[in-house]
Design a protein around this motif. Structure first.
Motif, PDB file in Angstrom:
ATOM      1  N   TYR A 175     -44.990  63.580   2.538  1.00  0.00           N
ATOM      2  CA  TYR A 175     -43.762  62.986   3.085  1.00  0.00           C
ATOM      3  C   TYR A 175     -43.221  61.866   2.174  1.00  0.00           C
ATOM      4  O   TYR A 175     -42.008  61.741   1.956  1.00  0.00           O
ATOM      5  CB  TYR A 175     -44.043  62.455   4.481  1.00  0.00           C
ATOM      6  CG  TYR A 175     -42.828  61.876   5.163  1.00  0.00           C
ATOM      7  CD1 TYR A 175     -41.760  62.680   5.552  1.00  0.00           C
ATOM      8  CD2 TYR A 175     -42.713  60.496   5.391  1.00  0.00           C
ATOM      9  CE1 TYR A 175     -40.642  62.161   6.165  1.00  0.00           C
ATOM     10  CE2 TYR A 175     -41.600  59.966   6.010  1.00  0.00           C
ATOM     11  CZ  TYR A 175     -40.569  60.811   6.403  1.00  0.00           C
ATOM     12  OH  TYR A 175     -39.461  60.278   7.011  1.00  0.00           O
ATOM     13  N   ILE A 176     -44.153  61.053   1.597  1.00  0.00           N
ATOM     14  CA  ILE A 176     -43.727  59.979   0.678  1.00  0.00           C
ATOM     15  C   ILE A 176     -43.096  60.581  -0.583  1.00  0.00           C
ATOM     16  O   ILE A 176     -42.091  60.072  -1.098  1.00  0.00           O
ATOM     17  CB  ILE A 176     -44.926  59.074   0.343  1.00  0.00           C
ATOM     18  CG1 ILE A 176     -45.322  58.262   1.585  1.00  0.00           C
ATOM     19  CG2 ILE A 176     -44.595  58.150  -0.826  1.00  0.00           C
ATOM     20  CD1 ILE A 176     -46.579  57.448   1.410  1.00  0.00           C
ATOM     21  N   ARG A 177     -43.705  61.703  -1.089  1.00  0.00           N
ATOM     22  CA  ARG A 177     -43.100  62.360  -2.251  1.00  0.00           C
ATOM     23  C   ARG A 177     -41.701  62.889  -1.931  1.00  0.00           C
ATOM     24  O   ARG A 177     -40.779  62.798  -2.737  1.00  0.00           O
ATOM     25  CB  ARG A 177     -44.017  63.512  -2.725  1.00  0.00           C
ATOM     26  CG  ARG A 177     -45.235  63.052  -3.477  1.00  0.00           C
ATOM     27  CD  ARG A 177     -45.869  64.208  -4.231  1.00  0.00           C
ATOM     28  NE  ARG A 177     -46.361  65.241  -3.304  1.00  0.00           N
ATOM     29  CZ  ARG A 177     -47.583  65.261  -2.768  1.00  0.00           C
ATOM     30  NH1 ARG A 177     -48.454  64.296  -3.076  1.00  0.00           N
ATOM     31  NH2 ARG A 177     -47.947  66.243  -1.953  1.00  0.00           N
ATOM     32  N   TYR A 178     -41.551  63.384  -0.723  1.00  0.00           N
ATOM     33  CA  TYR A 178     -40.224  63.851  -0.302  1.00  0.00           C
ATOM     34  C   TYR A 178     -39.231  62.693  -0.243  1.00  0.00           C
ATOM     35  O   TYR A 178     -38.083  62.809  -0.716  1.00  0.00           O
ATOM     36  CB  TYR A 178     -40.351  64.517   1.070  1.00  0.00           C
ATOM     37  CG  TYR A 178     -39.025  64.834   1.715  1.00  0.00           C
ATOM     38  CD1 TYR A 178     -38.226  65.880   1.242  1.00  0.00           C
ATOM     39  CD2 TYR A 178     -38.546  64.061   2.772  1.00  0.00           C
ATOM     40  CE1 TYR A 178     -36.999  66.143   1.834  1.00  0.00           C
ATOM     41  CE2 TYR A 178     -37.321  64.322   3.356  1.00  0.00           C
ATOM     42  CZ  TYR A 178     -36.557  65.370   2.881  1.00  0.00           C
ATOM     43  OH  TYR A 178     -35.336  65.632   3.456  1.00  0.00           O
ATOM     44  N   LEU A 179     -39.668  61.533   0.308  1.00  0.00           N
ATOM     45  CA  LEU A 179     -38.783  60.363   0.364  1.00  0.00           C
ATOM     46  C   LEU A 179     -38.421  59.879  -1.046  1.00  0.00           C
ATOM     47  O   LEU A 179     -37.289  59.464  -1.306  1.00  0.00           O
ATOM     48  CB  LEU A 179     -39.448  59.231   1.157  1.00  0.00           C
ATOM     49  CG  LEU A 179     -39.637  59.467   2.662  1.00  0.00           C
ATOM     50  CD1 LEU A 179     -40.334  58.263   3.296  1.00  0.00           C
ATOM     51  CD2 LEU A 179     -38.301  59.717   3.347  1.00  0.00           C
ATOM     52  N   HIS A 180     -39.398  59.916  -1.971  1.00  0.00           N
ATOM     53  CA  HIS A 180     -39.122  59.498  -3.352  1.00  0.00           C
ATOM     54  C   HIS A 180     -38.077  60.408  -3.998  1.00  0.00           C
ATOM     55  O   HIS A 180     -37.162  59.934  -4.690  1.00  0.00           O
ATOM     56  CB  HIS A 180     -40.401  59.529  -4.177  1.00  0.00           C
ATOM     57  CG  HIS A 180     -41.276  58.331  -3.949  1.00  0.00           C
ATOM     58  ND1 HIS A 180     -40.800  57.041  -3.910  1.00  0.00           N
ATOM     59  CD2 HIS A 180     -42.627  58.237  -3.723  1.00  0.00           C
ATOM     60  CE1 HIS A 180     -41.796  56.198  -3.684  1.00  0.00           C
ATOM     61  NE2 HIS A 180     -42.930  56.898  -3.561  1.00  0.00           N
ATOM     62  N   ARG A 181     -38.216  61.736  -3.763  1.00  0.00           N
ATOM     63  CA  ARG A 181     -37.228  62.657  -4.342  1.00  0.00           C
ATOM     64  C   ARG A 181     -35.838  62.394  -3.762  1.00  0.00           C
ATOM     65  O   ARG A 181     -34.839  62.365  -4.489  1.00  0.00           O
ATOM     66  CB  ARG A 181     -37.666  64.122  -4.060  1.00  0.00           C
ATOM     67  CG  ARG A 181     -38.834  64.578  -4.917  1.00  0.00           C
ATOM     68  CD  ARG A 181     -38.944  66.105  -4.889  1.00  0.00           C
ATOM     69  NE  ARG A 181     -39.167  66.605  -3.532  1.00  0.00           N
ATOM     70  CZ  ARG A 181     -40.373  66.770  -2.958  1.00  0.00           C
ATOM     71  NH1 ARG A 181     -41.475  66.459  -3.652  1.00  0.00           N
ATOM     72  NH2 ARG A 181     -40.468  67.257  -1.737  1.00  0.00           N
ATOM     73  N   VAL A 182     -35.773  62.175  -2.451  1.00  0.00           N
ATOM     74  CA  VAL A 182     -34.469  61.898  -1.824  1.00  0.00           C
ATOM     75  C   VAL A 182     -33.870  60.597  -2.352  1.00  0.00           C
ATOM     76  O   VAL A 182     -32.670  60.515  -2.672  1.00  0.00           O
ATOM     77  CB  VAL A 182     -34.624  61.868  -0.282  1.00  0.00           C
ATOM     78  CG1 VAL A 182     -33.323  61.419   0.360  1.00  0.00           C
ATOM     79  CG2 VAL A 182     -35.031  63.232   0.235  1.00  0.00           C
TER      80      VAL A 182
END
Length: 362
Positions: free
Chosen positions: A51-58
């Motif tokens: 989820y943190i990787r997803y937030l970083h990409r966003v």
């Protein structure tokens, strides 16, 4: 009964076996619980990290879009500034070109017009000759007036001296110093003393003080407040005869007015006033005071005023005629030609070579 006895005999072993089995189960249950907790923590950690990787990409996508927008805005501002600068440089170059053409035309037509300057200098020379003659006549007249005034002043001074020295006049019994018996004719001062009247001095007027009332005098309590007598009147007697100076001359010399220096007499803002007056004179001598309006029809309605050599009925003088740039040797101050002055660069090179030679000699 036998069975009951056997059960009673085996009860202790059964209890121990039951306790042992329950303890083993607890140990396995604790291991299983720990394993389940470890599996759950690993799985949940994987979920959170994903989820943190997803937030970083966003967040990276949002920052990329925003920074791209800011960069495009800044680039557009730089392009607009460069375009405005290039346009202003072009306008300035065009304005400089127009001003250069106009100023050259104005200088050639009004400031350095040869025929106009020739007529102007001719009129100035004629005016100078007339003014010089008038000034010479005026100077001669002033000189005659000054000589006449000096003679009158000397005559008045002699009369005044004769009145002061009237006591030296000779009498029937005693001859004076200007009427010596050893001379054939008396001195001219003797005749002047006979015609002059003796010098008399006016007596100073005594001011009368106001009368003081007796009641006011009695009301005074201080010794300084008592009324005092004024200046005593002069003694009525004749003045001593002799070559004494007049009182008016002595007082005039003693109380002569102050003669301030040039620094005190001149105002402190004299330089500013002189500059303002010079600016007014330069503004009054301008040839064309109208504002230059290139994008209007103001100059089209103005009447054209030709120059002097074009408006004359005789027309301009052609090159090579008799009176073109003629000279008048009678008005020359001297017969020597003008000496040319070396420019600063030539002087520097000349004296630099001299100094270098002197250094080599030394």
């Amino acid at each position: 009964m036998a069975t009951l006895a056997r059960l009673q005999a085996r009860s202790k072993s059964i209890a121990q076996q039951y306790y042992y089995r329950n303890s083993v189960v607890d140990v396995f249950r604790t291991k299983e619980n720990d394993a389940a907790v470890k599996i759950q923590s690993w799985f949940r950690g994987c979920q959170v990290r994903a989820y943190i990787r997803y937030l970083h990409r966003v967040a990276t996508i949002i920052q990329k879009q925003w920074r791209g927008y800011l960069g495009r805005q800044q680039y557009q501002a730089i392009v607009k500034l460069a375009y405005y600068t290039m346009k202003m440089n072009l306008y300035n170059a065009m304005a400089v070109r127009i001003q250069r053409r106009w100023r050259g035309y104005k200088i050639r037509k009004y400031c350095f017009n040869y025929y106009y300057l020739k007529e102007y200098l001719k009129a100035v020379s004629e005016t100078n000759d007339a003014i010089r003659e008038a000034l010479e006549e005026f100077a001669e007249m002033k000189e005659r007036e000054e000589k006449k005034a000096d003679l009158e002043r000397e005559e008045k001074e002699r009369d005044y001296q004769a009145r002061k020295m009237h006591y030296l006049l000779s009498t029937k019994q005693i001859p004076g110093i200007y009427n010596s018996p050893f001379r054939k004719d008396p001195d001219p001062w003797e005749l002047r003393l006979q015609k002059a009247k003796p010098l008399t001095h006016r007596r100073p007027e005594v001011k009368r003080e106001q009368s003081v009332c007796l009641s006011d005098w009695l009301a005074c309590t201080s010794a300084r407040s008592f009324p005092r007598s004024g200046i005593l009147p002069p003694i009525d007697r004749k003045r001593c005869q002799g070559p004494f100076r007049d009182i008016s001359e002595v007082l005039e010399q003693r109380y002569k007015p102050l003669e301030p220096t040039l620094r005190v007499a001149e105002p402190i803002d004299g330089l500013t006033e002189a500059r303002a007056q010079l600016q007014k004179q330069e503004w009054a001598r301008n040839v064309n005071d109208n504002m230059f309006l290139p994008f209007s029809s103001y100059h089209k309605n103005k009447k054209y005023v030709p120059t002097m050599h074009l408006s004359s009925k005789y027309g301009p003088d052609a090159y090579g005629t008799q009176h073109f740039r003629d000279e008048n040797p009678k008005r020359w101050i001297c017969n020597k030609d003008f000496q040319t002055v070396l420019p600063s660069f030539d002087l520097f090179s000349k004296y630099g070579k001299m100094y270098s030679k002197a250094g080599q000699i030394v």
